[in-house]
Design a protein around this motif. Structure first.
Motif, short mmCIF file in Angstrom:
data_model
loop_
_atom_site.label_atom_id
_atom_site.label_comp_id
_atom_site.label_asym_id
_atom_site.label_seq_id
_atom_site.Cartn_x
_atom_site.Cartn_y
_atom_site.Cartn_z
N VAL A 186 -2.25 4.68 -4.11
CA VAL A 186 -1.95 3.91 -3.30
C VAL A 186 -3.13 3.79 -2.08
O VAL A 186 -3.10 3.16 -1.15
CB VAL A 186 -0.59 4.09 -2.25
N LYS A 187 -4.00 4.75 -2.20
CA LYS A 187 -5.39 4.90 -1.54
C LYS A 187 -5.87 3.60 -1.55
O LYS A 187 -6.25 3.05 -2.49
CB LYS A 187 -6.14 5.97 -2.15
N GLY A 188 -6.16 3.07 -0.18
CA GLY A 188 -6.98 1.83 0.12
C GLY A 188 -6.14 0.72 0.24
O GLY A 188 -6.29 -0.31 0.34
N ARG A 189 -4.69 0.95 -0.17
CA ARG A 189 -3.67 -0.27 0.03
C ARG A 189 -2.70 0.16 0.88
O ARG A 189 -2.34 -0.86 1.58
CB ARG A 189 -3.11 -0.27 -1.26
N PHE A 190 -2.27 1.39 1.05
CA PHE A 190 -1.38 1.54 1.96
C PHE A 190 -2.00 2.44 3.11
O PHE A 190 -2.82 3.24 3.04
CB PHE A 190 -0.12 2.62 1.38
N TYR B 205 5.30 4.35 10.39
CA TYR B 205 5.21 2.98 9.58
C TYR B 205 4.33 3.19 8.38
O TYR B 205 3.38 4.08 8.16
CB TYR B 205 4.31 1.85 10.54
N LEU B 206 4.78 2.42 7.56
CA LEU B 206 3.87 2.32 6.21
C LEU B 206 3.47 0.97 5.89
O LEU B 206 4.36 0.29 5.43
CB LEU B 206 4.65 3.10 4.88
N GLN B 207 2.44 0.62 6.18
CA GLN B 207 1.75 -0.63 5.88
C GLN B 207 1.36 -0.79 4.49
O GLN B 207 0.50 0.33 4.19
CB GLN B 207 0.68 -0.99 6.71
N MET B 208 2.06 -1.57 3.69
CA MET B 208 1.85 -1.83 2.14
C MET B 208 1.03 -2.94 1.97
O MET B 208 1.71 -3.95 2.11
CB MET B 208 2.86 -1.51 1.37
N ASN B 209 -0.08 -3.14 1.44
CA ASN B 209 -1.02 -4.31 1.09
C ASN B 209 -1.11 -4.28 -0.43
O ASN B 209 -1.04 -3.03 -1.03
CB ASN B 209 -2.05 -4.29 1.97
N SER B 210 -1.54 -5.25 -0.72
CA SER B 210 -1.94 -5.62 -2.31
C SER B 210 -0.88 -4.96 -3.38
O SER B 210 -1.17 -4.10 -3.90
CB SER B 210 -3.42 -5.00 -2.61
#
Length: 123
Positions: free
Chosen positions: A64-68, A80-85
């Motif tokens: 998840v490195k670079g995405r979360f 918070y956990l922002q989860m992208n891509s």
């Protein structure tokens, strides 16, 4: 009574984003490291990310490195956990857990757990 309550899960298409929240009550939140774990169907819990009590250090599983991005607001007693891509392999129930030891522990050593929030990523 101490509670951790996750929210923000849902169904999203691959490439989309979600922001999970872990709200606490009944404890001095700023004294605790908070970790996010996830559990996919038929699999064991997997460590995803963690943040130290002050927010000064964060940790991520390689996938998840670079995405979360994990963050916290101690004034709001929330992590918070922002989860992208997002990818289909990110699908699972996401749990937050708190421990006062400040390090990654075995699951049963965490002081408090939330009830989980479902994240489903469709392809």
């Amino acid at each position: 009574q101490v509670q951790l309550v996750e929210s923000g899960g849902g169904l999203v298409q691959a490439g989309g984003s979600l922001r999970l929240s872990c709200a606490s009550s009944g404890l001095t939140f700023s004294n605790y490291r908070v970790d996010w774990f996830r559990q996919a169907p038929g699999k064991e819990h997997e460590f995803v990310a963690a943040i130290t009590w002050s927010g000064g250090r964060t940790y991520y599983v390689d996938s998840v490195k670079g995405r979360f991005t994990i963050s916290r607001d101690n004034a709001k007693n929330t992590v918070y956990l922002q989860m992208n891509s997002l990818k289909p392999e990110d699908t699972g129930v996401y749990y937050c857990a708190a421990n006062s030891a400040g390090s990654l522990l075995s699951l049963e050593e965490y002081d408090y757990w939330g009830q989980g929030t479902q994240v489903t990523v469709s392809s």
